[in-house]
Enzyme design. Structure first.
Site, short mmCIF file in Angstrom:
data_model
loop_
_atom_site.label_atom_id
_atom_site.label_comp_id
_atom_site.label_asym_id
_atom_site.label_seq_id
_atom_site.Cartn_x
_atom_site.Cartn_y
_atom_site.Cartn_z
N HIS A 31 69.99 51.86 19.83
CA HIS A 31 70.98 52.38 18.89
C HIS A 31 72.36 52.29 19.54
CE1 HIS A 31 72.17 55.29 15.67
NE2 HIS A 31 72.96 55.81 16.60
N ASP A 33 76.35 52.93 19.19
CA ASP A 33 77.31 53.77 18.46
C ASP A 33 78.71 53.19 18.55
OD1 ASP A 33 75.71 56.11 17.57
OD2 ASP A 33 75.30 56.29 19.71
N MET A 35 82.50 53.47 17.51
CA MET A 35 83.46 54.51 17.07
C MET A 35 84.88 53.97 17.18
SD MET A 35 81.95 57.90 18.90
CE MET A 35 80.19 58.20 19.08
N MET A 66 80.41 54.29 13.17
CA MET A 66 81.19 55.50 12.86
C MET A 66 82.65 55.07 12.81
SD MET A 66 79.00 58.10 15.18
CE MET A 66 78.39 56.72 16.11
N MET A 135 72.82 62.50 9.98
CA MET A 135 73.39 63.05 11.22
C MET A 135 72.94 64.50 11.36
SD MET A 135 75.22 60.69 12.81
CE MET A 135 75.54 61.88 14.10
N ASP A 173 69.80 61.61 13.82
CA ASP A 173 70.66 61.25 14.95
C ASP A 173 71.50 62.45 15.35
OD1 ASP A 173 72.29 60.05 16.81
OD2 ASP A 173 73.34 58.75 15.38
C1 DX5 Z 1 76.80 60.82 17.94
C2 DX5 Z 1 76.03 59.52 17.95
C3 DX5 Z 1 74.68 59.67 18.48
C4 DX5 Z 1 74.64 60.17 19.92
C5 DX5 Z 1 73.42 60.99 20.05
O1 DX5 Z 1 77.86 60.78 17.07
O2 DX5 Z 1 75.94 58.98 16.66
O3 DX5 Z 1 73.92 58.48 18.35
O4 DX5 Z 1 74.61 59.15 20.87
O5 DX5 Z 1 73.42 61.57 21.31
P1 DX5 Z 1 72.48 62.82 21.61
O6 DX5 Z 1 71.08 62.37 21.43
O7 DX5 Z 1 72.82 63.16 23.01
O8 DX5 Z 1 72.85 63.91 20.63
ZN ZN Z 2 74.46 57.31 16.43
#
Ligand code: DX5
Ligand code: ZN
Length: 221
Positions: A31, A33, A35, A66, A135, A173
């Site tokens: 996965h 992420d 941002m 995101m 989320m 997530d």
């Molecule tokens: C947060 C991300 C997640 C994050 C989760 O905005 O979308 O994917 O990496 O991390 P943990 O598992 O530590 O909450």
């Molecule tokens: Zn994520």
């Protein structure tokens, strides 16, 4: 119902992603992420980094965008060879067109929802989707506490998916760990992002197996 564990590398070594991916061979996907400091108050990496990761691994890539203006940017990740691309519904002006575009480029199309965004208005979109990401923390950072208030939405989403039929994955997530994954699986999630739980473990791959066993045990109840 298959269970999938998809570690997030957000809190791993972002400068050596392919090495971090190699630490979790038992994972079902990685996965990533993305941002942009607009949709969320944090900045990670974008398409050039994902392209490099793609070149260095055969692992399924599960991209979590995101970012604002998802319609403009998401197709590039499918073109780069990501198997799954999640856009946030709050950041898409034309989610039907976008989902179709992602699928036509060969990717699984996935819709993400912030914790406060309800699923019900989007029921009619389910036929366009391969996954829904709920989320379970406010997006933007790893290591936050799981929000139990999302559990009823997981249950309602599971009911909608079952009513719709087909094989749409339900991903959670944020704050997923050995302490919380069973609650998520009981509520109907089948695909689990875990960032800090996996990468802060002494043996990340053993944690992937532990999380899968816990989810499989809980999913049948
Ligand atoms: C947060 C991300 C997640 C994050 C989760 O905005 O979308 O994917 O990496 O991390 P943990 O598992 O530590 O909450
Ligand atoms: Zn994520």
């Amino acid at each position: 119902m298959g269970i999938r564990i998809t570690p997030s590398v957000l809190n791993a070594d972002l400068a050596d992603l392919n090495a971090e991916i190699a630490r979790v061979p038992d994972s079902d996907a990685i996965h990533l992420d993305v941002m942009d400091n607009r949709f969320v108050p944090n900045l990670t990496f974008g398409l050039p980094v994902v392209e490099r990761v793609r070149a260095g691994t055969e692992k399924m890539l599960d991209i979590h965008l995101m970012i604002a203006e998802a319609d403009r940017w998401a197709p590039g990740y499918a073109e780069a060879g990501a198997e799954s691309v999640t856009f946030h519904i709050e950041a898409s002006d034309a989610p039907i067109r976008l989902a179709r575009q992602l699928r036509s480029l060969g990717a699984r199309a996935s819709m993400g929802l912030r914790p406060a965004t309800p699923i019900e208005p989007y029921e009619d979109l389910l036929g366009e989707l391969d996954m829904v990401l709920l989320m379970t923390v406010e997006p933007g950072f790893g290591g936050q506490s799981f929000l139990d208030m999302v559990l009823p939405k997981i249950q309602r989403t599971r009911a909608l998916l079952d009513k719709h039929g087909g094989d749409i994955w339900l991903q959670v997530d944020g704050g997923v760990s050995p302490e919380t994954i069973e609650r998520c699986a009981e509520a109907g999630a089948d695909t689990f992002v875990a960032g800090s739980a996996v990468y802060k473990a002494d043996d990340p791959d053993a944690m992937v197996r532990t999380l899968r066993a816990l989810a499989e045990g809980a999913a049948h109840h």
